[in-house]
Structures are given as structure tokens and as C-alpha cells.
Design an enzyme around this catalytic site. Sequence first.
Site, mmCIF file in Angstrom:
data_model
loop_
_atom_site.group_PDB
_atom_site.id
_atom_site.type_symbol
_atom_site.label_atom_id
_atom_site.label_comp_id
_atom_site.label_asym_id
_atom_site.label_seq_id
_atom_site.Cartn_x
_atom_site.Cartn_y
_atom_site.Cartn_z
ATOM 1 N N HIS A 189 21.018 -0.710 -3.002
ATOM 2 C CA HIS A 189 19.742 -1.369 -2.960
ATOM 3 C C HIS A 189 19.438 -2.346 -4.238
ATOM 4 O O HIS A 189 18.427 -2.934 -4.069
ATOM 5 C CB HIS A 189 18.580 -0.909 -2.549
ATOM 6 C CG HIS A 189 18.663 0.179 -1.177
ATOM 7 N ND1 HIS A 189 18.261 -0.423 0.056
ATOM 8 C CD2 HIS A 189 19.184 1.108 -0.910
ATOM 9 C CE1 HIS A 189 18.259 0.508 0.953
ATOM 10 N NE2 HIS A 189 18.862 1.389 0.429
ATOM 11 N N LYS A 230 4.300 -8.045 -2.274
ATOM 12 C CA LYS A 230 5.459 -7.183 -2.739
ATOM 13 C C LYS A 230 5.103 -6.494 -3.923
ATOM 14 O O LYS A 230 4.182 -6.830 -4.527
ATOM 15 C CB LYS A 230 6.705 -8.039 -2.658
ATOM 16 C CG LYS A 230 6.443 -9.408 -3.740
ATOM 17 C CD LYS A 230 7.733 -10.312 -3.832
ATOM 18 C CE LYS A 230 7.969 -11.092 -2.627
ATOM 19 N NZ LYS A 230 8.859 -10.835 -1.532
ATOM 20 N N ARG A 231 6.007 -5.694 -4.506
ATOM 21 C CA ARG A 231 5.988 -5.104 -5.743
ATOM 22 C C ARG A 231 5.797 -5.879 -6.697
ATOM 23 O O ARG A 231 6.568 -7.132 -6.760
ATOM 24 C CB ARG A 231 6.880 -4.071 -5.886
ATOM 25 C CG ARG A 231 6.528 -2.600 -5.130
ATOM 26 C CD ARG A 231 5.422 -2.129 -5.470
ATOM 27 N NE ARG A 231 5.568 -1.362 -6.596
ATOM 28 C CZ ARG A 231 5.606 -0.205 -7.050
ATOM 29 N NH1 ARG A 231 5.840 0.587 -6.090
ATOM 30 N NH2 ARG A 231 5.553 0.410 -8.194
ATOM 31 N N LYS A 255 10.565 -10.873 -9.114
ATOM 32 C CA LYS A 255 10.280 -11.323 -8.103
ATOM 33 C C LYS A 255 9.448 -12.539 -8.169
ATOM 34 O O LYS A 255 8.926 -13.550 -7.552
ATOM 35 C CB LYS A 255 9.502 -10.307 -7.442
ATOM 36 C CG LYS A 255 10.211 -9.204 -6.834
ATOM 37 C CD LYS A 255 9.326 -8.132 -6.173
ATOM 38 C CE LYS A 255 10.164 -6.698 -5.598
ATOM 39 N NZ LYS A 255 10.822 -7.048 -4.537
ATOM 40 N N THR A 285 12.782 -7.598 2.783
ATOM 41 C CA THR A 285 12.366 -7.226 3.991
ATOM 42 C C THR A 285 10.922 -7.956 4.563
ATOM 43 O O THR A 285 10.804 -8.229 5.553
ATOM 44 C CB THR A 285 12.312 -5.804 4.480
ATOM 45 O OG1 THR A 285 11.801 -4.974 3.497
ATOM 46 C CG2 THR A 285 13.890 -5.211 4.334
ATOM 47 N N LYS A 297 9.444 -10.104 8.036
ATOM 48 C CA LYS A 297 8.246 -9.933 8.578
ATOM 49 C C LYS A 297 7.317 -11.266 8.823
ATOM 50 O O LYS A 297 6.752 -11.596 9.934
ATOM 51 C CB LYS A 297 7.270 -8.926 7.971
ATOM 52 C CG LYS A 297 7.826 -7.413 7.936
ATOM 53 C CD LYS A 297 7.369 -6.359 6.843
ATOM 54 C CE LYS A 297 8.517 -5.607 6.720
ATOM 55 N NZ LYS A 297 8.138 -4.470 5.504
HETATM 56 C C1 26Q Z 1 14.742 5.779 -9.380
HETATM 57 C C2 26Q Z 1 14.750 6.800 -10.177
HETATM 58 C C3 26Q Z 1 13.558 7.484 -10.952
HETATM 59 C C4 26Q Z 1 12.243 6.735 -10.367
HETATM 60 C C5 26Q Z 1 12.410 5.646 -9.463
HETATM 61 C C6 26Q Z 1 13.496 5.372 -9.041
HETATM 62 C C7 26Q Z 1 13.411 4.197 -7.953
HETATM 63 C C8 26Q Z 1 12.519 4.254 -6.796
HETATM 64 C C9 26Q Z 1 12.488 3.167 -6.071
HETATM 65 C C10 26Q Z 1 14.397 3.250 -8.106
HETATM 66 C C11 26Q Z 1 14.252 1.976 -7.160
HETATM 67 C C12 26Q Z 1 13.374 2.238 -6.122
HETATM 68 C C13 26Q Z 1 13.290 1.185 -4.912
HETATM 69 C C14 26Q Z 1 14.125 0.124 -4.740
HETATM 70 C C15 26Q Z 1 13.898 -0.690 -3.701
HETATM 71 O O1 26Q Z 1 12.648 -0.786 -3.134
HETATM 72 N N1 26Q Z 1 14.697 -1.939 -3.605
HETATM 73 C C16 26Q Z 1 14.444 -2.855 -2.407
HETATM 74 O O2 26Q Z 1 15.211 -2.122 -1.185
HETATM 75 C C17 26Q Z 1 15.189 -3.182 -0.196
HETATM 76 C C18 26Q Z 1 15.744 -2.480 1.078
HETATM 77 O O3 26Q Z 1 16.938 -2.668 0.866
HETATM 78 C C19 26Q Z 1 15.399 -4.420 -0.344
HETATM 79 O O4 26Q Z 1 15.069 -5.309 0.672
HETATM 80 C C20 26Q Z 1 14.808 -5.129 -1.842
HETATM 81 O O5 26Q Z 1 15.564 -6.091 -2.113
HETATM 82 C C21 26Q Z 1 15.076 -3.798 -2.712
HETATM 83 O O6 26Q Z 1 14.791 -4.635 -4.103
#
Ligand code: 26Q
Length: 818
Positions: A360, A548-549, A554, A656, A660
Site C-alpha cells: 500500500h 484524509k490523514r 498529501k 479511496t 467516495k
Molecule cells: C506500520 C508499522 C508500525 C506502525 C504503523 C504502521 C503503519 C500503519 C498504517 C503503516 C502504514 C499504515 C497505513 C497505510 C495506509 O493507509 N496506506 C493507504 O492505503 C490505502 C488503501 O490501499 C491507499 O488508498 C492509500 O493511498 C495509502 O496511503
Amino acid sequence: MDTYINLDSQSSIKEGIIRKLLLEFGKNPEDASPQQIYKACALLVRDNMLYRMAQTEKKDRQTKGKKLYYISMEFLMGRSLANNILNLMKTDEFKGALRDLNIDPDMTLDQEEDAGLGNGGLGRLAACFIDSLTTLELPAVGCSIRYEYGLFKQLIKEGKQVEVPDWWLEKGNVWEVKRPEEQIQVKLGGNVENIWVDGRLKVKYNNDETIIAMPYDFPISGYGSKRVNYLRLWQAQATERMDMKAFNRGDHVQAIAKKETDELISKVLYPEDNNPEGKRLRLKQEYFLSSATIQWIVKEYKADYGDDLKGLADRVVIHINDTHPALAIPEMMRILMDEEGLGWDNAWSIVTKTFAYTNHTVMSEALEKWPIYLFKPLLPRLYSIIVEINQRLMERLSRTYPGDRKKHEYMAIISHNQINMANICLAASFAVNGVSGLHTRILIDDIFADYAKAEPERFHAITNGITFRRWLHHANPDYSKLITSRIGDSWLRDSKELSRLKPYADDGEFRWLLAEIRQKNKDRLAAYIREKHGIEVDRHSIFDVQAKRLHEYKRQVLNALHILYLYNQLIKDPDMPFVPRTFIFAAKAAPGYTRAKQIIRLINSIGHLVNNDPRIRGKIKLVFLENYSVSLAEMLIPAADLSEQISTAGKEASGTGNMKFMLNGALTIGTLDGANVEMADLVGNENIYIFGLRADEVNLRYDYGSEEVQRIYVSDNDLHQVLEQLVNGPLADLDKEAFRDIYQSLLFGDYGMPDPYMVIRDFRAYVEMQARVSREYEKPDLWWKKAVLNTAAAGFFSSDRTIEQYNEKIWHLEATKW
Ligand code: 26Q
């Protein structure tokens, strides 16, 4: 049996609610609290779902088909009641039943806490997937952790983010069934020994600690389907109520503390998104989920198909949502060898036919790597298995790429004293996929190129999707009804049908009705903003939304600088032609991501400036909505005129939220990044506002071209003014330190690369495109035509389509016929 769960008519639903209130709470409808009413409704719906869940299990036992286990550290479910109602019965009848009892349906639905067990895109994607899997009658379980605290709740105090724990279980959770009889033991720490038993080498585990994984099942309904799937959420439980040895020593505090430490594992969701923190507790969580799930899968398989595990890959497919649950791979190796007695080659052959992996993110800082010093003491056996996988991989590589040391190092699972989690997945998965066309290209050509060249057939592009039931039918019921009145309701199950809306783009009445619905949604949001934030917004202004986050890539900063630019223009010439705008932001920042928090501060400071300057005469308003969440998104997105999807090209894997907004008929201003590329292809360039550098152009800038930044800075007076205002002038007075840091990072970068996210480079293109947006908003026929065309072109972005593609290319599950 069916009579117990009959929810076919308004009167049976009404009877059901009365019955639940009486038998669960000893209350009459007129005396019950809103929370009790919510729970009575939820319990009623739950009865129906549990019944179907049992039916589903029976059916699956008979069918003996293949089953998907979708493992994810996050499932961002949001609320469930309204969604289950629309899936299982007629929402109107349900609401009617409540009104018959003099109860406000919306207030009842509002009682439910969001299940915020996710950060953002990746977690919400998992939630949309489980909805679509169930709707399509596919056998699947979602596996995750039952965090006691979900993603923190955000408050904004004096322009700054303040985090509050999200104790979502405080009032109890109707949507779960605890299954103590299915608990599993997970072992951590200790050391391993190789010993010879009866002429065979066996692994002996010494001094490890045991933690119980307690399953809670969370039933999932599908739209119009009979199947009920479930999420299995594992909770960490200490084996003993206390450490008796310590207790008997008289060390009572220590005796209890041990239990607390063990149970910490499922206490709280890590709030980092695309910015992982390499913490020991996070690693424990990842292993806890992986181990409990894999042990359970093997156990279930043996119960259904006997002790011979050779055929496992024909009955089980395991999908890992990014690398976070990647330890499931070595964990399955461990179980097959150490517990089931298989040799390496047999175990590896099963594992490599069972796992599929989705990536991702392409940002190097977001790829998970675990330092050995942290990993080895916690998971000694897994470490030795990973070393072995790595050794065999290196042998293979020296055959595929003889002598190419650099490649070997890049593809290795262990290098620089770190374990590279993506490389575990690449070495062991039979399928790897990206989440949009562009993203997959970047995986294949760039970050995973060495693997992709060797085995291109393993790589797939599967563009993300969203469930239209939640994101249009539920969130925007008036628009859903309008659409259905013209093309019927088949679009709810067959998203391609939405394209039949296209002719209505030229139908004045349809456009007018859509505009009217939008106005109603905007009014509702405006009332919320008034009540919650005390800000009065112009209900006729353009509602321009970036939700968004918060992350530098972003580019919320680009949006903020544009607002400051417009402010300067209006101050210079208060009477210039200007289309009023309400800029709406919603974003959580990871608590440890200082720059992201400074950006929130900056946005709020700009808001303070523009909202209160009488010279602006209300033409610009800026609102930063507190606590972005699934339920807030459901209100916000249907009220948006303009959707901001402005990431640095090449950085957003898919997005995503973009889908929406498009589905709800907002127009998009965005870069050619992630799924925006496909949105533009589908809706046509004239119906989307694309601006800025493309991904390949961004890469050229990274390789050379930092003088460009200085050149733009000195030649673009408007940008120059805006940048200087960050450090001198009205904003700087508010928070000198914070804004200087943002200024520095834009102009000089953090590691000597100025403007790392191309904010300065893309500024002018963005400003010009925004001016075009304003001009076109002034032409309602044109604007609403485009809006209709956006909805009509959004059919491709249904998660039903996404799941069908995963199934065709990767999983090969069979839909149940009842
Ligand atoms: C990993 C290790 C330790 C702590 C946190 C994490 C961690 C947690 C969440 C790393 C990444 C995430 C989240 C990533 C994420 O949300 N990516 C998004 O995924 C979506 C679904 O595929 C995409 O649409 C977005 O573009 C992408 O940023």
C-alpha cells in the site's frame, strides 16, 4: 426458527424492539434511554445475523470450498447498525417502526460508537472488502486485533491537536461474540535449542512466555445476501490472573503487573499511518495477530480435512494487508515444521502456495524493517526461520542474478542488521499486488523491480474500491433515491449500472434535483459546523474539502498556501470578482509526527486570520473539523462540491476518499497520482481538474533541479509573499517556531533537498486550476453536468469490482449458491 428472526415488516420490527427493551432492559419504550433503544435495535438485528452466521457455517462445512483469511492489523469499520439494517431489511420500515414508537431513528443510530480500529485508507479498505466479500457470497474471515482503544479521538484546542483515548467499548459492544472455547496460546521470548530425538532434529523451546489469544467474532452482513461472514478479533489475555511465584514471595504489585504487561498487547492501536514506528510492542502485536491466526487456520483445516496438510493451499488462501501481518509467513513455516513434523521443502511448498500480499505504499520510510536486536530476543525461533529463508533466497538469487551484489543486498530479507518485511512477502507470496495502475507500475519498474523482472506473472494491478452501500446509499440517501428513481436499484449490486446515469447529465431536471440535494447536505453540515465549531459559513459558497490523514505528501500545505494567497488578493482588492468558498479540512496527525501537527496549527492559524478579518466580508471561511472518522466522513462527503486530491505525484498509492467524493458527485481537483489517474481516464479530462507535475516529472526533480526552487521563489511574487508570511507577519506572531520549520522545509528541505514534496513547484499550476474551478462553479449547467458525469463514471470504483478481480486473479473462491 425463522419466526424468531422475522424482520420482514414494520410491525414485526416494532414488536421485536419492544420485546428487546422489555427482556434485556426491563424498560418500556417510553422510559428507555436512547442508548438502551440503540442496543435493543442492535440486539434485534444481531439475532438475525447470528442465525445466518450459523447457517453459513453449516453450508461451508458441507461445501468444503476454499476459504479466504484476510489478515489486517486494521479494520476501520465505523458504525454497524445502519449498515446491517440496509443489508438485511428495508431501512424505511425500520425507521417507520421507531417512529411508531415515538423514537427519532437518526438519534438512535447516532448512539453507536465508531469501531475505529484503523488509521485511514488501509483500514477502511479492509472494512469495504469484508462488506463486498459477504455481498458476493464469498467465504471469508477478516482477522485482526480487538484493540481496547482504537485510533485516538482528536480535539482541537487553541489551534492544536490534542489526543484523547478512544475507549470505544465503554458502553459495551453488541456486535461481538466471545469464544473462550476457541482460545489459542501465543508464545514469546525464551530461547530455542536443537535437540536429537529418536534420530531426528527437533526444536526445543525454553523459558518462553505464554499469552492467551481470546477470539471475539464480529458478524458481517452483505447487501441482499444470505451469507454472514465475520471478523475474528483477538484479544490478549494473561494466562494467570497473577504471577503466583511473585505473589508468594510477597511481591504483590509485581504479581499483578505481569498480567497488565501481557494484556498490553491488544490495548491500543498504533496511530502511525504511512510512518511506522519500530517499537517492540508493535512487533509483539504483529506476531500476536499472525501467530493466533495461523494456529487457528491450521487447527480448523485439520478438523475439516484431517491431519495431512499437503492440500492446505487448495482450501485456504491467506491475504496479508501490507507487511504488518507478514510474520504469518515464518509462523506457518514454524508450525508446519516444529508442530506438524514436515520437512523444510514440504512446508515451504505449502506456504508459497497459500500467501498473497498487497503493498500500500512506495515511500521508503513507510516500509517496515525490524532491527535484529529487537526481533531476535522476542522471536528466536522465527528469527532462525527467517535466516534460513534468507539463505535459500540468496542462493536462488546468485543463480538468477549472478555476481550482482547490489541486487542481492537490495532483495535480501536480512541486511544492515534489519529484517525487511516486504522482502519476506516477495520471497514467499504466490501473488503480489499494487492498489492502482500507477502504483503497480511503480512497484514493477522501481521498488520491487528485481523481483518483478524474475517473475512478472506474480504481479497484479488491482485498483482499490469502496462499498457503494455505505458511501452513497447510506451516506446520501436522497441522492441514492434520485438515482434509483431513474435507473432502478440494480446499481447497488452491479455498479456498472451507474453508467446509465450518463444521459441525465443533460437532463435539466435531474441536475437541478442533484443541486437541491447537495444544498440540503451542505445545510446539514453548516448546522454541524455552527454547533460544533461556532463558525458561520455561507451555505451557497463552494464547499471545498480536503479530508484524509495529515501527511506532508498529501500536501495539506499546498491547500493552505492557496487560501493565504486568496486572502492576500482580497485584501489588495476587496471588490474583485470572487466566488465565495468554504475551505474544510479534516485530518488526524500521528501524535509523534511533529511536522504534521505544525501543519494543523498552520491551517488553524490561517483560519483564525481569514475568518475574523472584516475586509474579507465572509467570502472565505476556513473550518478545521475535529476528529475525522468514518461517521464524520459519511456526513461530510455528500456535502462537498470540490474534492482535494493533491498529493505529490507518485506518492499516494491509490487513495479511496477520492472515490467516495466522486461517487457523490463532487468534482475533483487533483494530481495524476494513485487512482486519480483512472478517475480522469473514466470521467474524461474535461470533467476533472488535473494539475501539476506528473510522477515521472517529479522523479526528474529528485535527480536534479533544486535551483528551480530558488528561481520560483524569487520570480513568483504571490508565492514569495505567502512564504514570507509564514515567518514574518500576522501568522508568525501566532507560532514563530512552528511556521519557521514549515518554511525551512519548503525552501531548504530536511536533508538538503529543497521542496521535497513539490509544493513550490506545483503552486502556480494549482492556483490557476483553482481559479478555473471558481469560474466554472459560476456556470451551474456546466458544473452540475460534470457532477452527474462523475457519479456516472464512478461505477468502476466499487469494492465489489475490486473483490471480483482479486478473486479471479488470486483467490479463486467459489460464491455460495443457497
Ligand atoms: C506500520 C508499522 C508500525 C506502525 C504503523 C504502521 C503503519 C500503519 C498504517 C503503516 C502504514 C499504515 C497505513 C497505510 C495506509 O493507509 N496506506 C493507504 O492505503 C490505502 C488503501 O490501499 C491507499 O488508498 C492509500 O493511498 C495509502 O496511503
